[in-house]
Write an enzyme that holds these catalytic residues in place. Structure first.
Site, PDB file in Angstrom:
ATOM      1  N   HIS A 260       0.841  -1.198   0.000  1.00  0.00           N
ATOM      2  CA  HIS A 260       0.000   0.000   0.000  1.00  0.00           C
ATOM      3  C   HIS A 260       0.880   1.253   0.000  1.00  0.00           C
ATOM      4  CE1 HIS A 260      -3.677   2.327   1.140  1.00  0.00           C
ATOM      5  NE2 HIS A 260      -2.761   3.133   1.678  1.00  0.00           N
ATOM      6  N   GLU A 261       1.803   1.284   0.952  1.00  0.00           N
ATOM      7  CA  GLU A 261       2.672   2.463   1.046  1.00  0.00           C
ATOM      8  C   GLU A 261       3.589   2.553  -0.168  1.00  0.00           C
ATOM      9  OE1 GLU A 261       1.670   4.521   3.070  1.00  0.00           O
ATOM     10  OE2 GLU A 261       0.497   3.228   4.408  1.00  0.00           O
ATOM     11  N   HIS A 264       1.814   4.543  -2.799  1.00  0.00           N
ATOM     12  CA  HIS A 264       2.015   5.985  -2.580  1.00  0.00           C
ATOM     13  C   HIS A 264       3.437   6.381  -2.999  1.00  0.00           C
ATOM     14  CE1 HIS A 264      -1.726   6.739  -0.531  1.00  0.00           C
ATOM     15  NE2 HIS A 264      -1.477   5.915   0.477  1.00  0.00           N
TER      16      HIS A 264
END
Lengths: 496, 496
Positions: A260-261, A264
């Site tokens: 997920h990170e 980003h």
């Protein structure tokens, strides 16, 4: 004109340097700072924030932007220079409305609140957190008064995260997905995922996560991954990207937080270098940014093609836990739909319901139809209604998230918008990369990463969120149908 | 007057916040930053440095300080307010002379140089470092031109680290200690320290170091220790102190690096809270600060009383390496005098000779009697003359230290001054704490720490270096005799 443009670039570079420095201070605060460093850090952030704000609201900058209007209009709309002048003017006009002292006070209160929240959550003590919430809401009230709005006082707050979007537009999207998600949750099959809840040594989880990160398209020496309590991603340039994640030794969950990170992070990493040290070195909105964290976490990281490649390495890393579990069983387990208490642990289907709860509560708090002291009660009711679960304590309820402690009100909806947008973009990606599944089955993620970089990430913040979505999909609308179709198809695949 | 004082405190707090933020950026750069983050970091540091500099050289601030002169003169010399006005005026007058752009350029070049140096050292490639050195020297030349001096252009550089001290005064101290140290090195006995050069697992070294740090007087939650290539200490408030150290698995050396940085850290930790967010929240000079790192590293950390308490725990931690080594043998080994190539690995006696070499070379570079390209040659000659060792490569020679890469010219002498001053203060400490040895033998370090905090650290930068030394010792002179007497006594103890 050349001199004006040069001056503009210098001014904006200076402001960008200050904002990036504040991000370093924020990363340090959340990853490494000793707890007693809080008061000094709050002052430092308030000071830098005030200085940056003053510079970005200066009359001289406004005059400069006005003088550059003819130049802007002579250029292609999406050229670097036209976009820079346009976006800087938008930011200048917003900043101009906010007193620097209010900005400083919001930053100070946010930094102080973080520590109080962390303690309150640890001790399951809502009462000690309530003054932080009240203070932040009071400051938000003053902030909202700086702006005009026609649908809800929540709109100016939302605008900081999802520019140009109205509260009523968000509500419309959520009104569409809410009943559909509730139906999906009700129809979800029973799935055994108990093997994900065994002990998984943190060091092995970390090593496996880093192995995957090495394949997603980051340049070496341009990023790092650290453990933290509440995972997040920040960046100080497109070549200094900071991922954080959390390792729960009692289960295997960290990988999706890491991916997920990484989503980003890939966004930040992909922004064109020509946009560095300008307000364009960002994503158009938090929702668009979140669409990419969701893409890498879910559309890649929970997909069968991805695990066709990676499941054997995972089994070799954790033979005791997964040796007897076959690929289908594993993929079903990591896609299990099950209502729970915790947003960050929620599956793709229930996740947006957690967000809808927060959106409704935030909106009521800001519209003053809910008192801060009553938010616990409203939380419990909402969890019962939306997800059918009982909240046993505040640590797993209203205190679970970091956002309100730092004044991040208006942020939550962007998570669900990200889910929705991720599928709109994914449909386009699948058209563009015809053998995407085969690539993932071969462990090749770089073509996907490069496509997203070239077609989305590199644009930075040159276009508005809707313009960006339109450039990719052909339509500016945030359309929940691909998202709902994806969830339905997934569910039926598992039922079958 | 009250309003002026309040305004002064606000202005200085703002400036202090910016400087502390720069220290956070610097810590991150050296401890965690991915290497490709360098260019953006250099810009951010240059921008913050320029802004702080502009604010600290503003005419308005000068006028404010002038208006406060009568108030200053009405107060006790060492009161917080009088000291604040006096020291701020001194800093303002210095800043006023330096163009903000030069300050920014020095910071930018320093941050960029760090990365080039690290690569050059790794590859033993002086040629790639030479442009960095030349650039920094060129900038220093411009910096020196902002000031007046009568003995050497090196004096304005020295003044940034050792305020109010002249190059000729340093030379005088060094001329006294150089022959005495050379004699001591020649007379040093052969000592077996081979057991310190065996494998010592880094994790155990770290745990042992942290056990000792827990006893030296730090408040919990106000500090942290991290590994880094080139150990240093920095602080963002007196409750956010960052120690770093280096673990060499092939030997047991990290503890003294850890205790050294702890000495710096205790200084920062002990500065009175009333001085926070002012220019007084610092030590009077780098030499005084270094005197305390040396105190904790050597006067405590290499002393027999200290190890009387700690040697058994150390033996239990490393039974294979130290089980057969008795206390006397261990204490002799950790105090062994032996010329070597590396400053940071040098013993107490040879250490200052390494410094004298650097001082001589820096002075010649600044006085333009040595070309940057010839500094390797001069380094080798100096090492031969001062320490009798041959330099086999630049990585272990002229490239070994970080300082020149960041523009830190004028810094080195303060290390040797710290050695000298540490013994002047230690004599006073021994008078004041009569049972100091017994306390150390019992593992009690907090009384020592508290005494130093109350009598030295808490003063911050209210007094000049000489005033501070005079307050403690009764004389403002930097006197090398206690230092030389200490080394002689130590040596004779070992010979006996």
């Amino acid at each position: 004109m050349d001199a004006d443009l040069r001056t503009l670039r210098e001014r904006l570079a200076e402001i960008s340097d200050i904002y990036r420095s504040m991000l370093v201070l924020g990363w340090d605060q959340r990853v490494t700072m000793p707890p007693l460093g809080t008061p000094a850090r709050a002052e430092a952030l308030a000071t830098l924030g005030r200085i940056a704000h003053e510079k970005f609201a200066a009359d001289e900058l406004g005059a400069l932007l006005e003088r550059l209007r003819p130049h802007e209009e002579s250029l292609e709309y999406d050229s670097d220079d036209a976009s820079l002048i346009r976006v800087a003017r938008h930011d200048w006009e917003k900043n101009k409305r906010v007193p620097p002292e209010l900005r400083a006070e919001m930053l100070r209160a946010g930094a102080q609140g973080h520590h109080t929240w962390a303690e309150a959550r640890k001790n399951d003590d809502f009462a000690s957190f309530l003054p932080v919430l009240e203070r932040n809401l009071e400051l938000k009230k003053r902030y909202v008064e700086c702006f005009e709005w026609d649908d809800s006082p929540y709109t100016p707050l939302l605008d900081d995260y999802e520019p140009f979007m109205k509260t009523t537009e968000v509500a419309e999207v959520f009104d569409t997905i809410k009943p559909a998600l509730s139906d999906l949750v009700r129809e979800a099959p029973e799935v055994d995922s108990s093997f994900l809840e065994e002990p998984y040594p943190a060091e092995l989880q970390r090593a496996f996560g880093e192995r995957i990160l090495a394949t997603v398209g980051f340049e070496r020496g341009a990023w790092r991954l650290d453990p933290t309590v509440h995972p997040f991603c920040t960046s100080f340039s497109n070549r200094d990207v900071r991922l954080t994640t959390r390792y729960d030794k009692a289960g295997f969950h960290s990988l999706w937080s890491t991916m997920h990170e990484a989503g980003h992070g890939l966004y930040a990493h992909g922004i064109a270098s020509s946009l560095e040290r300008t307000p364009l070195a960002n994503s158009p909105s938090f929702g668009l940014n979140e669409s990419q964290s969701r893409t890498w976490e879910n559309l890649v990281g929970r997909s069968r093609p991805f695990w066709t490649h990676w499941y054997e390495p995972l089994q070799s890393t954790f033979p005791e836990q997964l040796g007897d579990v076959d690929l289908d069983t594993f993929v079903a387990a990591i896609n299990k739909v099950e209502p729970g208490l915790i947003r960050v642990a929620a599956d793709e289907t229930t996740y947006s319901l957690h967000i809808i709860l927060r959106f409704v509560l935030e909106r009521r708090l800001i519209e003053r139809t809910l008192e801060p002291k009553d938010v616990r009660e409203a939380w419990s009711e909402g969890m019962r209604e939306l997800l059918g679960v009982e909240v046993p304590n505040d640590a797993d309820g209203v205190l679970q998230d970091v956002h309100w402690s730092g004044g991040g009100i208006g942020y939550f909806p962007t998570y669900a918008l990200g889910n929705v947008i991720s599928l709109q973009i994914w449909s386009v990606v699948r058209e563009a990369i015809r053998d995407l599944d085969a690539q993932m089955e071969a462990g090749e993620l770089e073509p996907l990463s490069a496509w997203l970089r070239d077609n989305l990430y590199s644009l930075g913040r040159k276009l508005t969120p809707k313009e960006t979505i339109e450039r990719l999909t052909g339509s500016p609308t945030i359309d929940p149908q691909p998202y709902l179709a994806y969830l339905r198809e997934k569910l039926s695949a598992h039922v079958a």
